[in-house]
Motif scaffolding. Sequence first.
Motif, PDB file in Angstrom:
ATOM      1  N   LEU A 158     -52.141 -69.782  -0.747  1.00  0.00           N
ATOM      2  CA  LEU A 158     -51.010 -68.936  -0.357  1.00  0.00           C
ATOM      3  C   LEU A 158     -50.361 -69.566   0.872  1.00  0.00           C
ATOM      4  CD1 LEU A 158     -50.931 -65.055  -0.069  1.00  0.00           C
ATOM      5  CD2 LEU A 158     -49.961 -66.487   1.730  1.00  0.00           C
ATOM      6  N   ASP A 159     -49.081 -69.882   0.775  1.00  0.00           N
ATOM      7  CA  ASP A 159     -48.316 -70.433   1.895  1.00  0.00           C
ATOM      8  C   ASP A 159     -47.193 -69.462   2.232  1.00  0.00           C
ATOM      9  OD1 ASP A 159     -49.845 -72.801   1.897  1.00  0.00           O
ATOM     10  OD2 ASP A 159     -48.580 -73.663   0.326  1.00  0.00           O
ATOM     11  N   ALA A 160     -46.986 -69.232   3.528  1.00  0.00           N
ATOM     12  CA  ALA A 160     -45.975 -68.254   3.928  1.00  0.00           C
ATOM     13  C   ALA A 160     -45.255 -68.705   5.184  1.00  0.00           C
ATOM     14  CB  ALA A 160     -46.615 -66.887   4.152  1.00  0.00           C
ATOM     15  N   LEU A 161     -44.002 -68.289   5.278  1.00  0.00           N
ATOM     16  CA  LEU A 161     -43.175 -68.568   6.452  1.00  0.00           C
ATOM     17  C   LEU A 161     -42.572 -67.253   6.909  1.00  0.00           C
ATOM     18  CD1 LEU A 161     -41.794 -70.640   8.360  1.00  0.00           C
ATOM     19  CD2 LEU A 161     -39.972 -70.845   6.646  1.00  0.00           C
ATOM     20  N   THR A 162     -42.823 -66.892   8.173  1.00  0.00           N
ATOM     21  CA  THR A 162     -42.343 -65.628   8.727  1.00  0.00           C
ATOM     22  C   THR A 162     -41.524 -65.892   9.973  1.00  0.00           C
ATOM     23  OG1 THR A 162     -44.290 -64.451   7.908  1.00  0.00           O
ATOM     24  CG2 THR A 162     -43.011 -63.376   9.641  1.00  0.00           C
ATOM     25  N   ARG A 196     -56.929 -70.249   0.189  1.00  0.00           N
ATOM     26  CA  ARG A 196     -56.516 -70.860   1.449  1.00  0.00           C
ATOM     27  C   ARG A 196     -55.153 -70.297   1.847  1.00  0.00           C
ATOM     28  NH1 ARG A 196     -55.547 -77.309   2.806  1.00  0.00           N
ATOM     29  NH2 ARG A 196     -55.150 -77.021   5.044  1.00  0.00           N
ATOM     30  N   VAL A 197     -55.125 -69.582   2.954  1.00  0.00           N
ATOM     31  CA  VAL A 197     -53.897 -68.942   3.436  1.00  0.00           C
ATOM     32  C   VAL A 197     -53.360 -69.735   4.612  1.00  0.00           C
ATOM     33  CG1 VAL A 197     -52.891 -66.861   4.435  1.00  0.00           C
ATOM     34  CG2 VAL A 197     -54.655 -66.669   2.665  1.00  0.00           C
ATOM     35  N   THR A 198     -52.112 -70.205   4.474  1.00  0.00           N
ATOM     36  CA  THR A 198     -51.438 -70.935   5.544  1.00  0.00           C
ATOM     37  C   THR A 198     -50.138 -70.210   5.870  1.00  0.00           C
ATOM     38  OG1 THR A 198     -52.332 -73.040   4.728  1.00  0.00           O
ATOM     39  CG2 THR A 198     -50.489 -73.148   6.276  1.00  0.00           C
ATOM     40  N   ARG A 199     -49.968 -69.856   7.130  1.00  0.00           N
ATOM     41  CA  ARG A 199     -48.763 -69.114   7.528  1.00  0.00           C
ATOM     42  C   ARG A 199     -48.164 -69.754   8.777  1.00  0.00           C
ATOM     43  NH1 ARG A 199     -50.524 -64.600   6.925  1.00  0.00           N
ATOM     44  NH2 ARG A 199     -49.348 -64.125   5.029  1.00  0.00           N
ATOM     45  N   VAL A 200     -46.837 -69.861   8.771  1.00  0.00           N
ATOM     46  CA  VAL A 200     -46.108 -70.383   9.921  1.00  0.00           C
ATOM     47  C   VAL A 200     -45.226 -69.272  10.469  1.00  0.00           C
ATOM     48  CG1 VAL A 200     -44.386 -72.049  10.723  1.00  0.00           C
ATOM     49  CG2 VAL A 200     -46.126 -72.757   9.064  1.00  0.00           C
ATOM     50  N   VAL A 238     -36.257 -69.026   6.667  1.00  0.00           N
ATOM     51  CA  VAL A 238     -36.353 -68.148   5.507  1.00  0.00           C
ATOM     52  C   VAL A 238     -37.708 -67.447   5.524  1.00  0.00           C
ATOM     53  CG1 VAL A 238     -36.306 -68.024   2.987  1.00  0.00           C
ATOM     54  CG2 VAL A 238     -34.876 -69.697   4.178  1.00  0.00           C
ATOM     55  N   ASN A 239     -37.730 -66.158   5.256  1.00  0.00           N
ATOM     56  CA  ASN A 239     -39.000 -65.451   5.074  1.00  0.00           C
ATOM     57  C   ASN A 239     -39.442 -65.633   3.630  1.00  0.00           C
ATOM     58  OD1 ASN A 239     -39.424 -64.096   7.697  1.00  0.00           O
ATOM     59  ND2 ASN A 239     -37.495 -63.087   7.203  1.00  0.00           N
ATOM     60  N   LEU A 240     -40.587 -66.289   3.444  1.00  0.00           N
ATOM     61  CA  LEU A 240     -41.002 -66.646   2.088  1.00  0.00           C
ATOM     62  C   LEU A 240     -42.512 -66.615   1.949  1.00  0.00           C
ATOM     63  CD1 LEU A 240     -42.274 -69.807   1.929  1.00  0.00           C
ATOM     64  CD2 LEU A 240     -39.915 -70.328   2.594  1.00  0.00           C
ATOM     65  N   THR A 241     -42.957 -66.542   0.701  1.00  0.00           N
ATOM     66  CA  THR A 241     -44.367 -66.672   0.346  1.00  0.00           C
ATOM     67  C   THR A 241     -44.455 -67.458  -0.953  1.00  0.00           C
ATOM     68  OG1 THR A 241     -44.888 -64.526   1.356  1.00  0.00           O
ATOM     69  CG2 THR A 241     -46.525 -65.459  -0.136  1.00  0.00           C
ATOM     70  N   LEU A 242     -45.430 -68.366  -1.023  1.00  0.00           N
ATOM     71  CA  LEU A 242     -45.678 -69.171  -2.221  1.00  0.00           C
ATOM     72  C   LEU A 242     -47.115 -68.934  -2.676  1.00  0.00           C
ATOM     73  CD1 LEU A 242     -44.081 -72.346  -0.689  1.00  0.00           C
ATOM     74  CD2 LEU A 242     -43.247 -71.364  -2.834  1.00  0.00           C
ATOM     75  N   PHE A 278     -40.935 -74.671   3.220  1.00  0.00           N
ATOM     76  CA  PHE A 278     -42.205 -74.436   3.906  1.00  0.00           C
ATOM     77  C   PHE A 278     -42.788 -75.748   4.440  1.00  0.00           C
ATOM     78  CE2 PHE A 278     -46.834 -74.432   3.845  1.00  0.00           C
ATOM     79  CZ  PHE A 278     -47.098 -73.383   4.718  1.00  0.00           C
ATOM     80  N   ASP A 279     -42.779 -76.793   3.638  1.00  0.00           N
ATOM     81  CA  ASP A 279     -43.348 -78.077   4.080  1.00  0.00           C
ATOM     82  C   ASP A 279     -42.619 -78.614   5.307  1.00  0.00           C
ATOM     83  OD1 ASP A 279     -45.173 -77.955   2.049  1.00  0.00           O
ATOM     84  OD2 ASP A 279     -44.104 -79.326   0.708  1.00  0.00           O
ATOM     85  N   ALA A 280     -41.290 -78.465   5.335  1.00  0.00           N
ATOM     86  CA  ALA A 280     -40.518 -78.953   6.482  1.00  0.00           C
ATOM     87  C   ALA A 280     -40.898 -78.201   7.753  1.00  0.00           C
ATOM     88  CB  ALA A 280     -39.024 -78.822   6.203  1.00  0.00           C
TER      89      ALA A 280
END
Length: 294
Positions: A158-162, A196-200, A238-242, A278-280
């Motif tokens: 799970l990848d997320a950007l907040t 695996r949870v990764t959040r920025v 952007v607020n996102l979740t993958l 998210f990668d950027a």
Amino acid sequence: MTRDVVRPRRRGGASASGFLRLVAHADPVALVGITLSITLSVVLDLTGAASGVESLLAGLMGITISLLVDSLARAERRFHLRMLLDGPPWLAHTATEVAASMREATEQHAGTRVAVEAQRRYEQFRLEAEQFAQGRIIRRGDEDEDLLGATRACVHRLDALTNVMPRASGELSWWRSEIGRRYWEANVEALRRGVRVTRVFVYATLTEELSDLVGRQRAAGARVGLLPFGAVGTHLLVNLTLWDSSSCWEARMTAHGEIGENQFSVNRADVERLTRVFDACASMATFEDPTPTP
């Protein structure tokens, strides 16, 4: 005493109505063909280019060909409709009922608010169906079933950007809300399953409240990074979740910085676009507090 003889009234109006209905439902190609055939027959007869019988036969032949083309066109449309309905059983059972109900609403209640509203809702349904065909579900900002459901179904990653920015509702108000609490509970359950949870977090000011939130999520096992505002272009905010690189969620924000619309998608182009975002951001984020130099 004599009785008046009641003669049945001629229903010329009904005949005219039937003709108009036939014309309205006929294929345009057939109507053009019939018109040209009759015109050709009249022209041949008036100009003497053919005898009366030959002119009649030419007109009848043209009309026959036109009706044959119309029949083929109707058969093709029926075949296409059957192919469209040759899918899930519920589609075949309900599509005709929906079409019949909408037609009755617009015909029986023409000129009323019922007919107008029926057309509006059908158009709204059509637009939603087009989004479904693209692999997207769009919901209101207060509807969280896709965000929670996909998190609970996540298997590997799970990848997320907040984005945590000053706004009228408060920087971390979403995480304190009922939706935010339930989402974090789903994150914790995913971590326990081995996801695996990764959040920025993108922030304007590193407040004590944000530091506490980051600390609690790190303590739970999530890999959390911090990214100061301005480190990346605003188009990446952007607020996102993958989830498992196969589905994604994106929040559409209002002018007050609140979620106005949720978009869940399994569309490959959407997943790849948000993965690049998210990668950027992750490549520029700080995931651990800097260790003091001895």
